[in-house]
Design an enzyme around this catalytic site. Structure first.
Site, PDB file in Angstrom:
ATOM      1  N   ASN A  81       0.793  -1.321  -0.123  1.00 30.88           N
ATOM      2  CA  ASN A  81       0.192   0.054   0.097  1.00 30.88           C
ATOM      3  C   ASN A  81       0.870   1.464   0.019  1.00 30.88           C
ATOM      4  O   ASN A  81       2.056   1.330   0.581  1.00 30.88           O
ATOM      5  CB  ASN A  81      -0.874   0.236   1.481  1.00 30.88           C
ATOM      6  CG  ASN A  81      -1.674  -1.368   1.153  1.00 30.88           C
ATOM      7  OD1 ASN A  81      -2.246  -1.730  -0.092  1.00 30.88           O
ATOM      8  ND2 ASN A  81      -2.156  -1.664   2.332  1.00 30.88           N
ATOM      9  N   HIS A 136       5.870  -0.606  -2.902  1.00 32.83           N
ATOM     10  CA  HIS A 136       5.367   0.118  -4.130  1.00 32.83           C
ATOM     11  C   HIS A 136       5.455   1.621  -3.948  1.00 32.83           C
ATOM     12  O   HIS A 136       4.823   2.461  -4.636  1.00 32.83           O
ATOM     13  CB  HIS A 136       3.869  -0.117  -4.315  1.00 32.83           C
ATOM     14  CG  HIS A 136       3.704  -1.838  -4.986  1.00 32.83           C
ATOM     15  ND1 HIS A 136       2.420  -2.534  -4.907  1.00 32.83           N
ATOM     16  CD2 HIS A 136       4.619  -2.519  -5.583  1.00 32.83           C
ATOM     17  CE1 HIS A 136       2.766  -3.575  -5.291  1.00 32.83           C
ATOM     18  NE2 HIS A 136       4.077  -3.804  -5.687  1.00 32.83           N
ATOM     19  N   CYS A 178      11.404  15.065  -7.116  1.00 30.71           N
ATOM     20  CA  CYS A 178      11.366  15.668  -8.446  1.00 30.71           C
ATOM     21  C   CYS A 178      11.430  14.542  -9.491  1.00 30.71           C
ATOM     22  O   CYS A 178      12.039  13.583  -9.660  1.00 30.71           O
ATOM     23  CB  CYS A 178      12.533  16.572  -8.708  1.00 30.71           C
ATOM     24  SG  CYS A 178      12.680  17.368 -10.251  1.00 30.71           S
ATOM     25  N   CYS A 221      15.267  15.195 -11.457  1.00 34.39           N
ATOM     26  CA  CYS A 221      16.442  14.999 -10.676  1.00 34.39           C
ATOM     27  C   CYS A 221      16.350  13.921  -9.546  1.00 34.39           C
ATOM     28  O   CYS A 221      17.279  13.705  -9.032  1.00 34.39           O
ATOM     29  CB  CYS A 221      17.130  16.321 -10.315  1.00 34.39           C
ATOM     30  SG  CYS A 221      16.386  17.014  -8.808  1.00 34.39           S
ATOM     31  N   CYS A 243      15.931  22.086  -9.598  1.00 35.15           N
ATOM     32  CA  CYS A 243      16.095  22.079 -11.155  1.00 35.15           C
ATOM     33  C   CYS A 243      14.998  22.772 -11.831  1.00 35.15           C
ATOM     34  O   CYS A 243      15.063  22.832 -13.286  1.00 35.15           O
ATOM     35  CB  CYS A 243      16.331  20.819 -11.722  1.00 35.15           C
ATOM     36  SG  CYS A 243      14.940  19.441 -11.684  1.00 35.15           S
ATOM     37  N   SER A 295      -4.080  -9.593  -3.041  1.00 37.30           N
ATOM     38  CA  SER A 295      -4.468 -10.857  -4.034  1.00 37.30           C
ATOM     39  C   SER A 295      -3.663 -11.897  -4.349  1.00 37.30           C
ATOM     40  O   SER A 295      -3.982 -12.762  -5.144  1.00 37.30           O
ATOM     41  CB  SER A 295      -5.107 -10.008  -5.289  1.00 37.30           C
ATOM     42  OG  SER A 295      -4.013  -9.280  -5.847  1.00 37.30           O
TER      43      SER A 295
END
Length: 250
Positions: free
Chosen positions: A106, A123, A131, A134, A160, A199
């Site tokens: 999650n 995940h 960013c 960069c 940046c 799952s």
């Protein structure tokens, strides 16, 4: 009245009494009980015509970053409104009784708000902003969420000037090395793995239970429905996380 099978109760207590380690792998079912829809379960009228599978890619971001950021800001808003459920709180209590590694698929922060330390967000995390160009972590506040706005221009990187993206793993991207290494280490070293609300279809995370079993762990699945992993585990508890985990600790 407790509804935990005696065999599952016994294996947990043997693990605790013998000084073993528990690894808990959680999936979307854990957060769904707090009111957060699963990835494919977005039925809100604002976003129902969009396919999440097409929004959660680097290509979609390059094509229309304001649309993708608007969707993720909506998801962040939903997460902030949600509260940890009894299953989240039970895992925090379990960690006080036995050495425990918590690995989650999650991207929300409900485990942390429920009192747990997450060892691996395999995940990524919605709120670990960085960013796009960069990779610099965004340490400032979130932009203001505008309810019912589909398009929100992303914030800009102070280093940046490129756009700030959510810290989730998009389709086609590799899992973060540190999180994946922590997850595999936990699977290899645990005595007992609880597989909760997942799952078993999303790899490579779905391969962690098999890795744990190859190294001698007992596997317990907690899920109200059969899954792709059900035939591979040692014990099954057909209940939701918010119902089963507090009973397991009772």
């Amino acid at each position: 009245m407790r509804a935990v099978p005696a065999a599952i109760d016994d294996v947990l207590h043997r693990t605790i009494d013998s000084g073993g380690h528990v690894c808990v792998l959680t999936g979307a079912g854990m957060s769904a009980e707090s009111g957060i829809p699963t990835f494919r379960g977005t039925h809100d009228s604002l976003w129902s015509r969009f396919d999440p599978m097409r929004l959660a890619t680097a290509g979609a971001w390059r094509e229309d970053p304001a649309l993708v950021w608007g969707w993720y800001r909506w998801r962040m808003h939903r997460v902030r409104e949600a509260q940890p459920n009894a299953g989240h709180r039970a895992l925090a209590q379990l960690a006080r009784r036995v050495p425990l590694w918590l690995v989650t698929q999650n991207v929300d922060d409900l485990h942390e708000r429920g009192g747990s330390t997450v060892d691996a967000h395999v995940h990524g995390s919605l709120f670990a902003l960085r960013c796009f160009a960069c990779g610099r972590a965004h340490e400032g506040p979130l932009d203001e969420y505008v309810d019912d706005a589909q398009r929100v221009e992303p914030m800009r990187c102070v280093a940046c000037g490129d756009r700030i993206r959510p810290g989730v793993v998009w389709f086609g991207e590799a899992l973060p090395d540190d999180a994946w290494n922590a997850a595999t280490d936990a699977a290899i070293r645990c005595t007992l793995m609880l597989v909760v609300g997942t799952s078993g279809l999303v790899y490579p995370a779905a391969g962690l239970p098999a890795l744990a079993r190859r190294h001698g762990a007992t596997l317990v699945e907690i899920n109200p429905e059969p899954t792709a992993l059900s035939a591979e585990v040692d014990h099954v508890l057909r209940a939701t996380a918010a119902r089963a985990l507090p009973q397991l600790l009772g």
